[in-house]
Design a protein around this motif. Structure first.
Motif, PDB file in Angstrom:
ATOM      1  N   SER A 127       0.860  -1.189   0.000  1.00 42.08           N
ATOM      2  CA  SER A 127       0.000   0.000   0.000  1.00 42.08           C
ATOM      3  C   SER A 127       0.892   1.233   0.000  1.00 42.08           C
ATOM      4  O   SER A 127       2.063   1.173   0.389  1.00 42.08           O
ATOM      5  CB  SER A 127      -0.903   0.015   1.238  1.00 42.08           C
ATOM      6  N   SER A 128       0.319   2.349  -0.411  1.00 36.85           N
ATOM      7  CA  SER A 128       1.072   3.608  -0.379  1.00 36.85           C
ATOM      8  C   SER A 128       1.479   3.959   1.046  1.00 36.85           C
ATOM      9  O   SER A 128       2.578   4.462   1.288  1.00 36.85           O
ATOM     10  CB  SER A 128       0.233   4.737  -0.976  1.00 36.85           C
ATOM     11  N   SER A 129       0.591   3.687   1.997  1.00 33.73           N
ATOM     12  CA  SER A 129       0.902   3.974   3.410  1.00 33.73           C
ATOM     13  C   SER A 129       2.107   3.169   3.878  1.00 33.73           C
ATOM     14  O   SER A 129       2.987   3.699   4.573  1.00 33.73           O
ATOM     15  CB  SER A 129      -0.297   3.647   4.297  1.00 33.73           C
ATOM     16  N   ALA A 130       2.161   1.895   3.497  1.00 33.84           N
ATOM     17  CA  ALA A 130       3.301   1.047   3.879  1.00 33.84           C
ATOM     18  C   ALA A 130       4.586   1.559   3.247  1.00 33.84           C
ATOM     19  O   ALA A 130       5.643   1.584   3.895  1.00 33.84           O
ATOM     20  CB  ALA A 130       3.043  -0.404   3.474  1.00 33.84           C
ATOM     21  N   VAL A 131       4.513   1.987   1.993  1.00 34.17           N
ATOM     22  CA  VAL A 131       5.692   2.531   1.309  1.00 34.17           C
ATOM     23  C   VAL A 131       6.205   3.762   2.046  1.00 34.17           C
ATOM     24  O   VAL A 131       7.409   3.909   2.276  1.00 34.17           O
ATOM     25  CB  VAL A 131       5.365   2.865  -0.168  1.00 34.17           C
ATOM     26  N   LYS A 132       5.298   4.638   2.452  1.00 33.99           N
ATOM     27  CA  LYS A 132       5.715   5.844   3.173  1.00 33.99           C
ATOM     28  C   LYS A 132       6.373   5.498   4.509  1.00 33.99           C
ATOM     29  O   LYS A 132       7.357   6.125   4.898  1.00 33.99           O
ATOM     30  CB  LYS A 132       4.530   6.789   3.373  1.00 33.99           C
ATOM     31  N   GLN A 133       5.844   4.492   5.196  1.00 35.27           N
ATOM     32  CA  GLN A 133       6.441   4.053   6.469  1.00 35.27           C
ATOM     33  C   GLN A 133       7.848   3.516   6.246  1.00 35.27           C
ATOM     34  O   GLN A 133       8.774   3.853   6.981  1.00 35.27           O
ATOM     35  CB  GLN A 133       5.590   2.958   7.116  1.00 35.27           C
ATOM     36  N   VAL A 134       7.999   2.664   5.233  1.00 36.25           N
ATOM     37  CA  VAL A 134       9.320   2.096   4.928  1.00 36.25           C
ATOM     38  C   VAL A 134      10.295   3.217   4.599  1.00 36.25           C
ATOM     39  O   VAL A 134      11.417   3.244   5.112  1.00 36.25           O
ATOM     40  CB  VAL A 134       9.218   1.076   3.773  1.00 36.25           C
ATOM     41  N   ALA A 135       9.861   4.153   3.768  1.00 36.73           N
ATOM     42  CA  ALA A 135      10.735   5.263   3.373  1.00 36.73           C
ATOM     43  C   ALA A 135      11.105   6.132   4.572  1.00 36.73           C
ATOM     44  O   ALA A 135      12.256   6.544   4.723  1.00 36.73           O
ATOM     45  CB  ALA A 135      10.055   6.100   2.299  1.00 36.73           C
ATOM     46  N   LYS A 136      10.132   6.399   5.430  1.00 34.36           N
ATOM     47  CA  LYS A 136      10.356   7.259   6.599  1.00 34.36           C
ATOM     48  C   LYS A 136      11.462   6.712   7.495  1.00 34.36           C
ATOM     49  O   LYS A 136      12.251   7.472   8.063  1.00 34.36           O
ATOM     50  CB  LYS A 136       9.057   7.389   7.391  1.00 34.36           C
ATOM     51  N   PHE A 137      11.525   5.384   7.599  1.00 35.57           N
ATOM     52  CA  PHE A 137      12.523   4.772   8.476  1.00 35.57           C
ATOM     53  C   PHE A 137      13.739   4.236   7.722  1.00 35.57           C
ATOM     54  O   PHE A 137      14.503   3.436   8.251  1.00 35.57           O
ATOM     55  CB  PHE A 137      11.864   3.677   9.320  1.00 35.57           C
ATOM     56  N   GLY A 138      13.915   4.702   6.481  1.00 33.96           N
ATOM     57  CA  GLY A 138      15.130   4.393   5.736  1.00 33.96           C
ATOM     58  C   GLY A 138      15.179   3.002   5.133  1.00 33.96           C
ATOM     59  O   GLY A 138      16.260   2.524   4.784  1.00 33.96           O
ATOM     60  N   GLY A 139      14.036   2.349   4.992  1.00 28.15           N
ATOM     61  CA  GLY A 139      14.003   1.016   4.397  1.00 28.15           C
ATOM     62  C   GLY A 139      14.190   1.056   2.891  1.00 28.15           C
ATOM     63  O   GLY A 139      14.153   2.115   2.263  1.00 28.15           O
ATOM     64  N   ILE A 140      14.381  -0.115   2.331  1.00 29.54           N
ATOM     65  CA  ILE A 140      14.623  -0.245   0.893  1.00 29.54           C
ATOM     66  C   ILE A 140      13.293  -0.237   0.145  1.00 29.54           C
ATOM     67  O   ILE A 140      12.398  -1.041   0.441  1.00 29.54           O
ATOM     68  CB  ILE A 140      15.429  -1.528   0.601  1.00 29.54           C
ATOM     69  N   LEU A 141      13.171   0.642  -0.846  1.00 30.57           N
ATOM     70  CA  LEU A 141      11.942   0.788  -1.616  1.00 30.57           C
ATOM     71  C   LEU A 141      11.933  -0.030  -2.903  1.00 30.57           C
ATOM     72  O   LEU A 141      10.890  -0.176  -3.536  1.00 30.57           O
ATOM     73  CB  LEU A 141      11.701   2.265  -1.950  1.00 30.57           C
ATOM     74  N   LYS A 142      13.089  -0.571  -3.262  1.00 32.30           N
ATOM     75  CA  LYS A 142      13.167  -1.376  -4.493  1.00 32.30           C
ATOM     76  C   LYS A 142      12.203  -2.555  -4.378  1.00 32.30           C
ATOM     77  O   LYS A 142      12.136  -3.228  -3.372  1.00 32.30           O
ATOM     78  CB  LYS A 142      14.589  -1.867  -4.718  1.00 32.30           C
ATOM     79  N   GLY A 143      11.421  -2.764  -5.430  1.00 29.61           N
ATOM     80  CA  GLY A 143      10.449  -3.847  -5.432  1.00 29.61           C
ATOM     81  C   GLY A 143       9.098  -3.441  -4.865  1.00 29.61           C
ATOM     82  O   GLY A 143       8.153  -4.231  -4.872  1.00 29.61           O
ATOM     83  N   LEU A 144       8.993  -2.200  -4.355  1.00 34.81           N
ATOM     84  CA  LEU A 144       7.726  -1.684  -3.827  1.00 34.81           C
ATOM     85  C   LEU A 144       7.114  -0.638  -4.748  1.00 34.81           C
ATOM     86  O   LEU A 144       5.893  -0.561  -4.881  1.00 34.81           O
ATOM     87  CB  LEU A 144       7.933  -1.069  -2.436  1.00 34.81           C
TER      88      LEU A 144
END
Length: 160
Positions: A127-144
């Motif tokens: 979900s877009s919300s999950a992507v924003k959470q991952v990005a906020k905490f410096g997670g990897i966005l590749k594949g999302l």
């Protein structure tokens, strides 16, 4: 001409969204991606940025058009002579809300039908919300999200 409207906030567009857009473009003569202006939400990206990001990642799909709208979805559909709302479902939990919306849209315009397309299993958790959470905490966005918009997301998160 069979025209479908795929509505959403797309903040940001994910690979799950792109999957539904691409598959929808094979089923319909034209797919209008309707990016909703939600006055009740403060998004990561403004409406113009969201439209631009989706245009960028769908440029290889000639029968896809990206527009912004506010107000009733059925009004956008009339504007484009569309009779089908394309909705992606990730899980059964999405169905209840989307079913209610389908019934409401059909009540507002009996010519409107909603087509539910199951998201590919590869993206059913996304979900877009999950992507924003991952990005906020410096997670990897590749594949999302599409690779070409990862720098845009990272920049926006860092600005906030």
């Amino acid at each position: 001409m069979k025209i479908a409207v795929y509505p959403g906030s797309f903040d940001p567009v994910t690979l799950g969204h792109l999957d539904v857009i691409a598959r929808g473009s094979k089923v319909f003569d034209k797919v209008i991606v309707g990016v909703l202006v939600n006055v009740d939400k403060k998004g990561l990206f403004n409406i113009e940025e969201r439209v631009e990001l989706i245009k960028r990642v769908t440029k290889n799909l000639p029968n896809v058009e990206v527009v912004s709208f506010e107000g009733l979805l059925v009004d956008l559909m009339r504007e484009y002579s569309a009779h089908v709302i394309l909705k992606g479902l990730r899980a059964f939990s999405d169905f209840e809300y989307e079913f209610q919306m389908a019934l409401m849209n059909n009540k507002l315009d009996p010519e409107v039908e909603t087509l539910f397309m199951m998201t590919s299993a590869d993206y059913s958790y996304l979900s877009s919300s999950a992507v924003k959470q991952v990005a906020k905490f410096g997670g990897i966005l590749k594949g999302l999200v599409p690779d070409e918009i990862i720098p845009d997301i990272t920049r926006k998160i860092n600005e906030k």
